[in-house]
Design a protein around this motif. Structure first.
Motif, PDB file in Angstrom:
ATOM      1  N   THR A 390      30.048  68.712   8.224  1.00  0.00           N
ATOM      2  CA  THR A 390      28.949  67.742   8.207  1.00  0.00           C
ATOM      3  C   THR A 390      29.357  66.354   7.763  1.00  0.00           C
ATOM      4  O   THR A 390      28.783  65.369   8.225  1.00  0.00           O
ATOM      5  N   ALA A 391      30.294  66.264   6.830  1.00  0.00           N
ATOM      6  CA  ALA A 391      30.628  64.941   6.287  1.00  0.00           C
ATOM      7  C   ALA A 391      31.983  64.959   5.607  1.00  0.00           C
ATOM      8  O   ALA A 391      32.456  66.008   5.182  1.00  0.00           O
ATOM      9  N   PRO A 392      32.619  63.784   5.536  1.00  0.00           N
ATOM     10  CA  PRO A 392      33.936  63.717   4.872  1.00  0.00           C
ATOM     11  C   PRO A 392      33.849  64.013   3.381  1.00  0.00           C
ATOM     12  O   PRO A 392      32.793  63.874   2.781  1.00  0.00           O
ATOM     13  N   VAL A 397      37.144  59.435   1.168  1.00  0.00           N
ATOM     14  CA  VAL A 397      36.521  58.174   1.599  1.00  0.00           C
ATOM     15  C   VAL A 397      36.164  57.208   0.473  1.00  0.00           C
ATOM     16  O   VAL A 397      36.023  56.014   0.695  1.00  0.00           O
ATOM     17  N   ILE A 398      36.023  57.728  -0.743  1.00  0.00           N
ATOM     18  CA  ILE A 398      35.551  56.861  -1.836  1.00  0.00           C
ATOM     19  C   ILE A 398      36.646  55.938  -2.391  1.00  0.00           C
ATOM     20  O   ILE A 398      36.373  54.766  -2.683  1.00  0.00           O
ATOM     21  N   LEU A 408      30.220  49.911  -1.669  1.00  0.00           N
ATOM     22  CA  LEU A 408      29.838  51.321  -1.651  1.00  0.00           C
ATOM     23  C   LEU A 408      28.329  51.461  -1.713  1.00  0.00           C
ATOM     24  O   LEU A 408      27.707  52.193  -0.943  1.00  0.00           O
ATOM     25  N   PHE A 411      26.740  50.528   1.432  1.00  0.00           N
ATOM     26  CA  PHE A 411      26.854  51.562   2.478  1.00  0.00           C
ATOM     27  C   PHE A 411      25.834  52.678   2.279  1.00  0.00           C
ATOM     28  O   PHE A 411      25.144  53.083   3.197  1.00  0.00           O
ATOM     29  N   ARG A 418      30.960  54.456  10.759  1.00  0.00           N
ATOM     30  CA  ARG A 418      32.340  54.197  10.401  1.00  0.00           C
ATOM     31  C   ARG A 418      33.276  54.720  11.496  1.00  0.00           C
ATOM     32  O   ARG A 418      34.249  54.063  11.847  1.00  0.00           O
ATOM     33  N   GLY A 419      33.043  55.903  11.958  1.00  0.00           N
ATOM     34  CA  GLY A 419      33.817  56.508  13.042  1.00  0.00           C
ATOM     35  C   GLY A 419      35.274  56.779  12.697  1.00  0.00           C
ATOM     36  O   GLY A 419      36.005  55.857  12.363  1.00  0.00           O
ATOM     37  N   ILE A 421      36.988  57.762  10.291  1.00  0.00           N
ATOM     38  CA  ILE A 421      37.567  57.246   9.056  1.00  0.00           C
ATOM     39  C   ILE A 421      38.241  58.348   8.249  1.00  0.00           C
ATOM     40  O   ILE A 421      38.880  58.091   7.253  1.00  0.00           O
ATOM     41  N   PRO A 430      27.413  59.026  12.796  1.00  0.00           N
ATOM     42  CA  PRO A 430      27.026  58.103  11.712  1.00  0.00           C
ATOM     43  C   PRO A 430      26.154  58.819  10.679  1.00  0.00           C
ATOM     44  O   PRO A 430      25.424  59.751  11.009  1.00  0.00           O
ATOM     45  N   LEU A 436      17.053  56.017  -0.190  1.00  0.00           N
ATOM     46  CA  LEU A 436      16.961  55.940  -1.651  1.00  0.00           C
ATOM     47  C   LEU A 436      16.586  54.531  -2.101  1.00  0.00           C
ATOM     48  O   LEU A 436      16.841  53.560  -1.396  1.00  0.00           O
ATOM     49  N   VAL A 444      23.695  57.068  -8.061  1.00  0.00           N
ATOM     50  CA  VAL A 444      24.484  58.118  -7.398  1.00  0.00           C
ATOM     51  C   VAL A 444      25.897  57.611  -7.101  1.00  0.00           C
ATOM     52  O   VAL A 444      26.875  58.357  -7.223  1.00  0.00           O
ATOM     53  N   ILE A 448      29.266  59.446  -8.435  1.00  0.00           N
ATOM     54  CA  ILE A 448      30.354  59.941  -7.581  1.00  0.00           C
ATOM     55  C   ILE A 448      31.706  59.370  -8.016  1.00  0.00           C
ATOM     56  O   ILE A 448      32.693  60.094  -8.170  1.00  0.00           O
TER      57      ILE A 448
HETATM   58  C1  HEC Z   1      23.251  64.797   6.744  1.00  0.00           C
HETATM   59  C2  HEC Z   1      24.566  64.744   6.162  1.00  0.00           C
HETATM   60  C3  HEC Z   1      24.857  63.674   5.153  1.00  0.00           C
HETATM   61  C4  HEC Z   1      24.212  63.475   4.019  1.00  0.00           C
HETATM   62  C5  HEC Z   1      22.982  64.195   3.454  1.00  0.00           C
HETATM   63  C6  HEC Z   1      24.867  62.388   3.333  1.00  0.00           C
HETATM   64  N1  HEC Z   1      25.927  61.964   4.085  1.00  0.00           N
HETATM   65 FE1  HEC Z   1      27.297  60.578   3.593  1.00  0.00          FE
HETATM   66  N2  HEC Z   1      28.202  60.769   5.321  1.00  0.00           N
HETATM   67  C7  HEC Z   1      27.816  61.643   6.334  1.00  0.00           C
HETATM   68  C8  HEC Z   1      28.638  61.419   7.511  1.00  0.00           C
HETATM   69  C9  HEC Z   1      28.509  62.161   8.798  1.00  0.00           C
HETATM   70  C10 HEC Z   1      29.512  60.393   7.190  1.00  0.00           C
HETATM   71  C11 HEC Z   1      30.558  59.737   8.082  1.00  0.00           C
HETATM   72  C12 HEC Z   1      29.895  58.584   8.727  1.00  0.00           C
HETATM   73  C13 HEC Z   1      30.768  57.843   9.661  1.00  0.00           C
HETATM   74  O1  HEC Z   1      31.948  58.227   9.773  1.00  0.00           O
HETATM   75  O2  HEC Z   1      30.264  56.874  10.259  1.00  0.00           O
HETATM   76  C14 HEC Z   1      29.218  60.023   5.801  1.00  0.00           C
HETATM   77  C15 HEC Z   1      29.912  59.090   5.088  1.00  0.00           C
HETATM   78  C16 HEC Z   1      29.696  58.760   3.786  1.00  0.00           C
HETATM   79  C17 HEC Z   1      30.511  57.862   3.016  1.00  0.00           C
HETATM   80  C18 HEC Z   1      31.785  57.168   3.487  1.00  0.00           C
HETATM   81  C19 HEC Z   1      31.468  55.789   3.946  1.00  0.00           C
HETATM   82  C20 HEC Z   1      32.730  55.078   4.295  1.00  0.00           C
HETATM   83  O3  HEC Z   1      32.648  53.850   4.338  1.00  0.00           O
HETATM   84  O4  HEC Z   1      33.750  55.746   4.496  1.00  0.00           O
HETATM   85  C21 HEC Z   1      29.950  57.800   1.785  1.00  0.00           C
HETATM   86  C22 HEC Z   1      30.403  56.968   0.597  1.00  0.00           C
HETATM   87  C23 HEC Z   1      28.785  58.637   1.789  1.00  0.00           C
HETATM   88  N3  HEC Z   1      28.694  59.225   3.036  1.00  0.00           N
HETATM   89  C24 HEC Z   1      27.943  58.842   0.695  1.00  0.00           C
HETATM   90  C25 HEC Z   1      26.840  59.601   0.753  1.00  0.00           C
HETATM   91  C26 HEC Z   1      25.904  59.748  -0.336  1.00  0.00           C
HETATM   92  C27 HEC Z   1      26.019  59.053  -1.701  1.00  0.00           C
HETATM   93  C28 HEC Z   1      24.954  60.605   0.038  1.00  0.00           C
HETATM   94  C29 HEC Z   1      23.748  61.052  -0.747  1.00  0.00           C
HETATM   95  C30 HEC Z   1      22.872  60.042  -1.205  1.00  0.00           C
HETATM   96  C31 HEC Z   1      25.261  61.011   1.385  1.00  0.00           C
HETATM   97  N4  HEC Z   1      26.393  60.396   1.762  1.00  0.00           N
HETATM   98  C32 HEC Z   1      24.515  61.892   2.086  1.00  0.00           C
HETATM   99  C33 HEC Z   1      26.807  62.608   6.226  1.00  0.00           C
HETATM  100  C34 HEC Z   1      25.902  62.709   5.202  1.00  0.00           C
END
Ligand code: HEC
Length: 456
Positions: A390-392, A397-398, A408, A411, A418-419, A421, A430, A436, A444, A448
């Motif tokens: 679902t996510a990195p 990424v941080i 941060l 974002f 980001r694609g 990354i 995305p 929030l 948050v 993190i």
């Molecule tokens: C539904 C799934 C999902 C949830 C819930 C979610 N994210 Fe993500 N997040 C992603 C995905 C997918 C990406 C990658 C996006 C991209 O590559 O464009 C991502 C990327 C990120 C990144 C990396 C951005 C970067 O510039 O590399 C951060 C930081 C992040 N999320 C923080 C959070 C935080 C904090 C929360 C909770 C408040 C959260 N995410 C909730 C799916 C989620």
């Protein structure tokens, strides 16, 4: 004019119970004291009028005696009359719902009449006293031929008679209006059907007229009983020095007490009969039932006393008569509580809400818990060190945000695509905006970053 409703303080459930109890005490004190004073005033006035017609000195004597016995101490009207009346008004402000404010306005006018009325009654009493002294002096004069300045005393007596006449009339009138208004105001608080009518219309409604009648007739009963109790029982009985008067007064007071007492059960039943049935709890009936039984017991003992002059049970008769009116007040108060039940519940609810708001204020702005937000809003997709489908992983990424918290935060608040990354080669869509608030995002993000730093 400031709304009286603003004077109502927030009250908790236990406060309401306490207020209800205090209101009951105030009502008992006020209605019994006022009933007795007004009843004795009526009797005094009637017998003064009788004396004027017949010239019978016994009647003038009784007229003066009864008001004298009952209004011995002027401070009593403050303690038993005015103060409880004020307390009743304040508690009505607190407790009467709906058109409670109409009740209160009417009670305030009633209070003003009351204060004037009772003051005038004390003038009446004192002027009557002077008339008595003068009539004594007249009688003695014939025998003693003393050197009294006749002309002066005579003139003063004439003045006193005028004062006496007008104060008697006005005292009664003011008290009567006050009691009438009191009956109207208290009836307002228990009878919704009155709310649409004007105060004047309500004053002439059957329910108020019967309440007023019950009060006045009850006052005469209590005044007569109090007189008999104080003159013939208290302290071994008063030494009249005049058997003819003593016997006359005893029979007169007893007669009036008994006759007025006979009507009490009926009048009390009518008063309750007029109450809105939904506001009549079982306590209302219990109060009335006890009142009726007590007035039967009281009149029975008084009747035996009238027949054979046996004083030993007199105190029980007096307790029963006063008890009857106390229980009537209990019944009325239950009626009031039931009728205002919803409002009181609302007031308690209002208080509880206020308490909550206060507690929140005291603890200051609630600390926003970043860990909690992560758990509920992010952890479904993100883990710290293992990339998910679902996510990195944050560990991947941080770190690039290490010196740029602001980016941060930006974002997370507003995720831009980001694609590719992810260093592990995973492909992600995305990230959806998590919706929030700014302070939540900051919390948050901090959480993190701290977690990652802590783990290193
Ligand atoms: C539904 C799934 C999902 C949830 C819930 C979610 N994210 Fe993500 N997040 C992603 C995905 C997918 C990406 C990658 C996006 C991209 O590559 O464009 C991502 C990327 C990120 C990144 C990396 C951005 C970067 O510039 O590399 C951060 C930081 C992040 N999320 C923080 C959070 C935080 C904090 C929360 C909770 C408040 C959260 N995410 C909730 C799916 C989620």
């Amino acid at each position: 004019m400031m709304s009286l409703e603003n004077l109502a303080l927030p009250v908790s459930g236990s406060h309401i119970s306490l207020l209800g109890f205090l209101l009951l005490l105030a009502l008992i004190s006020f209605t019994i004291y006022t009933g007795i004073v007004f009843g004795s005033m009526i009797l005094s006035y009637i017998f003064k009028k009788k004396n004027k017609k017949s010239g019978n000195d016994l009647e003038l004597n009784f007229s003066q005696d009864i008001i004298n016995v009952i209004t011995t101490n002027p401070t009593t009207w403050f303690g038993f009359g005015l103060m409880p009346f004020l307390a009743i008004i304040l508690m009505y402000i607190q407790m009467a719902g709906g058109q409670g404010i109409n009740s209160v306005n009417i009670l305030i006018v009633s209070f003003l009449f009351y204060a004037v009325g009772i003051t005038v009654i004390y003038f009446y009493k004192n002027s009557l006293h002077f008339n008595m002294l003068y009539s004594l002096y007249e009688n003695r004069k014939a025998i003693a031929k003393d050197e009294f300045k006749e002309g002066l005393a005579e003139e003063q007596n004439k003045q006193m008679k005028i004062l006496n006449h007008s104060t008697g009339f006005w005292g009664l009138t003011f008290m009567f209006i006050s009691i009438w208004l009191f009956a109207t105001g208290t009836q307002y608080a228990v009878d919704q059907s009155m709310w649409s009518a004007s105060a004047i219309e309500n004053m002439f409604s059957f329910s108020v007229i019967f309440k007023l009648t019950q009060f006045i007739v009850g006052g005469v009963s209590m005044a007569g009983a109090t007189y008999v109790f104080l003159r013939y029982f208290w302290d071994g009985g008063y030494d009249f020095k005049n058997n003819e008067y003593s016997e006359y007064a005893r029979k007169t007071a007893l007669g009036w007490t008994l006759v007025s007492l006979v009507f009490q059960p009926l009048l009390m039943a009518i008063v309750i009969g007029y109450a809105d049935k939904s506001t009549v709890s079982s306590m209302v009936y219990v109060g009335i039932a006890v009142a009726v039984v007590l007035s039967f017991i009281g009149s029975h003992i008084l009747y035996t006393y009238l027949r054979n002059n046996e004083t030993s049970y007199l105190k029980y008769a007096y307790m029963a008569v006063i008890g009857a009116f106390i229980f009537f007040a209990v019944s009325q108060q239950s009626n009031f509580k039931e009728a205002n039940h919803e409002y009181l519940t609302y007031r308690v609810h209002e208080f509880e809400m206020l308490e909550l708001a206060r507690a929140a204020e005291k603890s200051g702005p609630v600390e926003i818990d970043g860990g909690e937000i992560y758990k509920t809003r992010c952890s479904a997709c993100h883990k710290f060190d293992v990339a998910q489908i679902t996510a990195p992983a944050y560990a991947d990424v941080i770190p690039k945000y290490a010196d740029n918290m602001e980016a941060l935060v930006n974002f997370i608040a507003n995720p831009t695509p980001r694609g590719n990354i992810d260093p592990n080669g995973n492909k992600y869509p995305p990230m959806a905006n998590q919706g929030l608030k700014k302070n939540e995002v900051e919390a948050v993000a901090k959480y993190i970053v701290d977690q990652l730093n802590g783990e290193k």
